[in-house]
Design a protein around this motif. Structure first.
Motif, short mmCIF file in Angstrom:
data_model
loop_
_atom_site.label_atom_id
_atom_site.label_comp_id
_atom_site.label_asym_id
_atom_site.label_seq_id
_atom_site.Cartn_x
_atom_site.Cartn_y
_atom_site.Cartn_z
N GLN A 1 -82.66 76.13 10.87
CA GLN A 1 -83.55 76.46 9.76
C GLN A 1 -83.72 75.31 8.78
O GLN A 1 -84.66 75.29 8.00
N LEU A 2 -82.82 74.34 8.82
CA LEU A 2 -82.88 73.23 7.89
C LEU A 2 -84.20 72.49 7.97
O LEU A 2 -84.77 72.12 6.96
N GLY A 3 -84.70 72.29 9.18
CA GLY A 3 -85.97 71.60 9.35
C GLY A 3 -87.09 72.29 8.61
O GLY A 3 -87.88 71.66 7.91
N ARG A 4 -87.16 73.58 8.70
CA ARG A 4 -88.22 74.33 8.03
C ARG A 4 -88.02 74.34 6.52
O ARG A 4 -88.98 74.38 5.76
N GLN A 5 -86.79 74.28 6.06
CA GLN A 5 -86.53 74.38 4.63
C GLN A 5 -86.61 73.05 3.89
O GLN A 5 -86.84 73.05 2.68
N LEU A 6 -86.41 71.93 4.60
CA LEU A 6 -86.38 70.64 3.91
C LEU A 6 -87.40 69.63 4.41
O LEU A 6 -88.08 68.99 3.60
N LEU A 7 -87.48 69.42 5.70
CA LEU A 7 -88.33 68.35 6.22
C LEU A 7 -89.79 68.53 5.84
O LEU A 7 -90.33 69.64 5.88
#
Length: 124
Positions: free
Chosen positions: A2-8
């Motif tokens: 989920q990090l990709g969707r939340q930060l990148l």
């Protein structure tokens, strides 16, 4: 993850709402117990080029290296503790002026922006 969707690719703004850049990559650390955590956000053509990879990524990094006076170009590294919150943008606790300027931004300012009539009187 989920990090990709939340930060990148999210906009990074300073505490005054001024645009810093976009999150092009994330740097991880590992604590004493072996648990990974987000250590820093990376922004700039070097970080984006490495994330994209391939021919286009290498071209982006090479172009940034070519115009920067200090080589190799490194991404702007924003320690994650400087992040106030993440919502529609990544909001920082600090001002843009408190962060180091990227070499590409310095080149653009010196060779393009500063040559625009009235650019020196614009709020910036």
């Amino acid at each position: 993850m989920q990090l990709g969707r939340q930060l990148l690719d999210r906009q990074i703004v300073d505490r005054d709402g001024r645009l810093v850049g976009k999150v092009d990559d994330v740097e991880f650390g590992v604590d004493g117990d072996g648990v990974p955590y987000v250590a820093a956000l990376l922004t700039g053509p070097d970080a984006l080029g490495r994330r994209i990879g391939g021919r286009i990524g290498r071209l982006l990094v090479a172009a940034a290296d070519r115009i920067a006076e200090d080589r190799p170009v490194t991404p702007l590294c924003i320690p994650y503790p400087l992040v106030e919150r993440v919502d529609s943008a990544v909001r920082l606790r600090v001002r843009l002026a408190d962060l180091p300027a990227s070499p590409v931004e310095q080149w653009l300012r010196r060779h393009l922006i500063d040559r625009i009539p009235g650019a020196d009187s614009a709020s910036g």
